[in-house]
Design an enzyme around this catalytic site. Structure first.
Site, PDB file in Angstrom:
ATOM      1  N   SER A  22      -7.453  23.508  49.769  1.00 39.49           N
ATOM      2  CA  SER A  22      -8.452  23.058  50.738  1.00 39.49           C
ATOM      3  C   SER A  22      -8.055  21.766  51.467  1.00 39.49           C
ATOM      4  O   SER A  22      -8.229  21.683  52.678  1.00 39.49           O
ATOM      5  CB  SER A  22      -9.816  22.886  50.060  1.00 39.49           C
ATOM      6  OG  SER A  22     -10.283  24.141  49.641  1.00 39.49           O
ATOM      7  N   LYS A  71     -20.717  25.828  40.852  1.00 40.43           N
ATOM      8  CA  LYS A  71     -21.314  26.530  42.000  1.00 40.43           C
ATOM      9  C   LYS A  71     -22.793  26.891  41.808  1.00 40.43           C
ATOM     10  O   LYS A  71     -23.556  26.881  42.763  1.00 40.43           O
ATOM     11  CB  LYS A  71     -20.527  27.798  42.310  1.00 40.43           C
ATOM     12  CG  LYS A  71     -19.154  27.530  42.907  1.00 40.43           C
ATOM     13  CD  LYS A  71     -18.552  28.855  43.330  1.00 40.43           C
ATOM     14  CE  LYS A  71     -17.089  28.744  43.640  1.00 40.43           C
ATOM     15  NZ  LYS A  71     -16.536  30.000  44.139  1.00 40.43           N
ATOM     16  N   ASN A  91     -20.926  27.264  47.612  1.00 34.72           N
ATOM     17  CA  ASN A  91     -19.594  26.638  47.617  1.00 34.72           C
ATOM     18  C   ASN A  91     -19.443  25.576  48.702  1.00 34.72           C
ATOM     19  O   ASN A  91     -18.396  24.952  48.808  1.00 34.72           O
ATOM     20  CB  ASN A  91     -18.478  27.687  47.721  1.00 34.72           C
ATOM     21  CG  ASN A  91     -18.410  28.347  49.091  1.00 34.72           C
ATOM     22  OD1 ASN A  91     -19.265  28.124  49.949  1.00 34.72           O
ATOM     23  ND2 ASN A  91     -17.398  29.162  49.292  1.00 34.72           N
ATOM     24  N   ASP A 106     -17.945  32.398  51.223  1.00 30.43           N
ATOM     25  CA  ASP A 106     -17.054  33.513  50.855  1.00 30.43           C
ATOM     26  C   ASP A 106     -17.409  34.778  51.629  1.00 30.43           C
ATOM     27  O   ASP A 106     -16.535  35.593  51.931  1.00 30.43           O
ATOM     28  CB  ASP A 106     -17.136  33.807  49.356  1.00 30.43           C
ATOM     29  CG  ASP A 106     -16.388  32.776  48.533  1.00 30.43           C
ATOM     30  OD1 ASP A 106     -15.511  32.100  49.099  1.00 30.43           O
ATOM     31  OD2 ASP A 106     -16.684  32.640  47.330  1.00 30.43           O
ATOM     32  N   GLY A 133     -17.659  40.598  39.447  1.00 29.20           N
ATOM     33  CA  GLY A 133     -17.850  39.187  39.111  1.00 29.20           C
ATOM     34  C   GLY A 133     -18.431  38.423  40.298  1.00 29.20           C
ATOM     35  O   GLY A 133     -19.050  38.995  41.195  1.00 29.20           O
ATOM     36  N   GLY A 134     -18.192  37.121  40.299  1.00 29.75           N
ATOM     37  CA  GLY A 134     -18.752  36.262  41.346  1.00 29.75           C
ATOM     38  C   GLY A 134     -18.236  36.615  42.735  1.00 29.75           C
ATOM     39  O   GLY A 134     -19.006  36.681  43.703  1.00 29.75           O
ATOM     40  N   LEU A 220      -8.483  40.356  47.358  1.00 34.14           N
ATOM     41  CA  LEU A 220      -8.855  38.939  47.342  1.00 34.14           C
ATOM     42  C   LEU A 220      -7.800  38.077  46.662  1.00 34.14           C
ATOM     43  O   LEU A 220      -7.785  36.860  46.807  1.00 34.14           O
ATOM     44  CB  LEU A 220     -10.220  38.753  46.654  1.00 34.14           C
ATOM     45  CG  LEU A 220     -11.440  38.841  47.568  1.00 34.14           C
ATOM     46  CD1 LEU A 220     -11.446  40.082  48.421  1.00 34.14           C
ATOM     47  CD2 LEU A 220     -12.731  38.718  46.791  1.00 34.14           C
TER      48      LEU A 220
HETATM   49  P1  ATR Z   1     -14.580  36.014  40.054  1.00 33.92           P
HETATM   50  O1  ATR Z   1     -15.634  34.960  40.185  1.00 33.92           O
HETATM   51  O2  ATR Z   1     -13.245  35.634  40.606  1.00 33.92           O
HETATM   52  O3  ATR Z   1     -15.047  37.345  40.564  1.00 33.92           O
HETATM   53  P2  ATR Z   1     -15.128  36.811  37.331  1.00 33.92           P
HETATM   54  O4  ATR Z   1     -16.595  36.632  37.568  1.00 33.92           O
HETATM   55  O5  ATR Z   1     -14.537  36.293  36.068  1.00 33.92           O
HETATM   56  O6  ATR Z   1     -14.285  36.122  38.484  1.00 33.92           O
HETATM   57  O7  ATR Z   1     -14.788  38.384  37.504  1.00 33.92           O
HETATM   58  C1  ATR Z   1     -13.531  38.904  37.248  1.00 33.92           C
HETATM   59  C2  ATR Z   1     -13.515  40.404  37.558  1.00 33.92           C
HETATM   60  O8  ATR Z   1     -12.212  40.926  37.256  1.00 33.92           O
HETATM   61  C3  ATR Z   1     -14.512  41.197  36.741  1.00 33.92           C
HETATM   62  O9  ATR Z   1     -14.955  42.300  37.504  1.00 33.92           O
HETATM   63  C4  ATR Z   1     -13.645  41.652  35.558  1.00 33.92           C
HETATM   64  O10 ATR Z   1     -14.124  42.800  34.899  1.00 33.92           O
HETATM   65  P3  ATR Z   1     -15.182  42.655  33.679  1.00 33.92           P
HETATM   66  O11 ATR Z   1     -16.527  42.396  34.323  1.00 33.92           O
HETATM   67  O12 ATR Z   1     -15.131  43.958  32.970  1.00 33.92           O
HETATM   68  O13 ATR Z   1     -14.701  41.495  32.850  1.00 33.92           O
HETATM   69  C5  ATR Z   1     -12.356  41.970  36.284  1.00 33.92           C
HETATM   70  N1  ATR Z   1     -11.203  41.981  35.365  1.00 33.92           N
HETATM   71  C6  ATR Z   1     -10.562  40.929  34.845  1.00 33.92           C
HETATM   72  N2  ATR Z   1      -9.563  41.322  34.023  1.00 33.92           N
HETATM   73  C7  ATR Z   1      -9.598  42.679  34.013  1.00 33.92           C
HETATM   74  C8  ATR Z   1      -8.828  43.715  33.361  1.00 33.92           C
HETATM   75  N3  ATR Z   1      -7.795  43.392  32.562  1.00 33.92           N
HETATM   76  N4  ATR Z   1      -9.139  45.012  33.622  1.00 33.92           N
HETATM   77  C9  ATR Z   1     -10.169  45.343  34.442  1.00 33.92           C
HETATM   78  N5  ATR Z   1     -10.930  44.413  35.089  1.00 33.92           N
HETATM   79  C10 ATR Z   1     -10.655  43.110  34.878  1.00 33.92           C
END
Ligand code: ATR
Length: 280
Positions: A22, A71, A91, A106, A133-134, A220
């Protein structure tokens, strides 16, 4: 008495103060737009966050970006707009008069990057989003905002996909990870919001070959810049939007809110940040 114009300064608040692109982005815009301002990184622990944010202006800042782990607290301590409320996380903070406002950039980062890379992408009726996730929350909200009728949401932990469907309504269809191959042939847009494919993480096993020939693919992840998913999509001649593009586009609004001019995502800026990414 001579009036002294104080330089406007914004910052990124995080804990720990991770390496961030940033400052590079905002300093580039300050320099090219000839604005006297600054952008610093502030390491603020969770126990000090409320005090810091509630006195952001007294600490010398016109606004801030907020990152992990702050956040959600940022949202609670400010007056959020509809986008920050929808995502459940802020954010970007700025002042409207004396009032501390917040948004989540985002969503527009994702949408504006797609508009720049694959105009007409929103003609798709079905999108397939990987991850819940987020980051996925911002993507899903953006897709619904742009009128995508069916957002299929696949996640390893299906409960998280269901929770997003509950949050965003009937356009979101939670599906198990096993269903991805069956959905690919009708996905006009495929978006990876998981960390799979990121440097140091497991590979993302998705067959880009199953996508229709008009599909657009967005990832992403931006380290590496060209993920195996994007490489496979490009090899097929599909349009793609990468994570770096989203990162650059999401920074635009904060800059505009703090410094009063809307900056552009130029090839020169992209090259600058790309060069920095290779230093990792
Ligand atoms: P962010 O804020 O970047 O979205 P996050 O909230 O930690 O980060 O979300 C990570 C995402 O990647 C989730 O959808 C996670 O799946 P789970 O909800 O089942 O944890 C996914 N992810 C991370 N590692 C993974 C893996 N080895 N296989 C499948 N999905 C994965």
């Amino acid at each position: 008495m001579t009036a002294v114009t104080k330089a406007q300064v914004a910052c990124l608040i995080g804990w720990p103060a991770a390496h961030s692109r940033s400052p590079l982005i905002h300093h580039y815009w300050l320099r090219t737009l000839r604005i006297e301002g600054g952008y610093s990184i502030e390491a603020v622990p969770p126990e000090g966050f409320a005090e810091f944010v509630l006195h952001l202006s007294a600490h010398g800042f016109v606004g801030a970006n907020v990152t992990i782990p702050h956040k959600e607290r940022a949202l609670a301590l400010s007056k959020p707009d509809a986008r920050a409320r929808a995502v459940g996380a802020a954010n970007t903070l700025w002042y409207e008069g004396d009032e501390l406002r917040s948004t989540n950039t985002d969503i527009e980062g994702f949408l504006n990057n797609l508009d720049a890379c694959a105009p007409g992408w929103d003609g798709a009726s079905d999108a397939l989003v990987l991850g819940a996730g987020g980051a996925s929350r911002a993507v899903v909200f953006g897709l619904i905002e742009r009128g995508i009728k069916h957002v299929h949401l696949a996640n390893r932990t299906i409960e998280r996909a269901r929770a997003l469907a509950d949050r965003f309504g009937a356009a979101v269809h939670p599906v198990s990870w096993d269903a991805v191959d069956d959905l690919l042939p009708r996905a006009g847009l495929l978006v990876n919001t998981t960390s799979l494919g990121m440097h140091g993480q497991p590979a993302l096993e998705v067959s880009a070959g199953l996508l229709p020939s008009h599909a657009v693919v967005a990832d992403l992840v931006y380290v590496p810049l060209e993920t195996p998913l994007l490489a496979a999509a490009r090899a097929r001649g599909l349009k793609t939007a990468d994570g770096l593009g989203m990162l650059l586009h999401q920074a635009v609004r904060g800059f505009e809110l703090w410094f009063g001019e809307r900056p552009e995502v130029t090839p020169e800026l992209r090259a600058l940040v790309e060069a920095d990414l290779t230093k990792v």
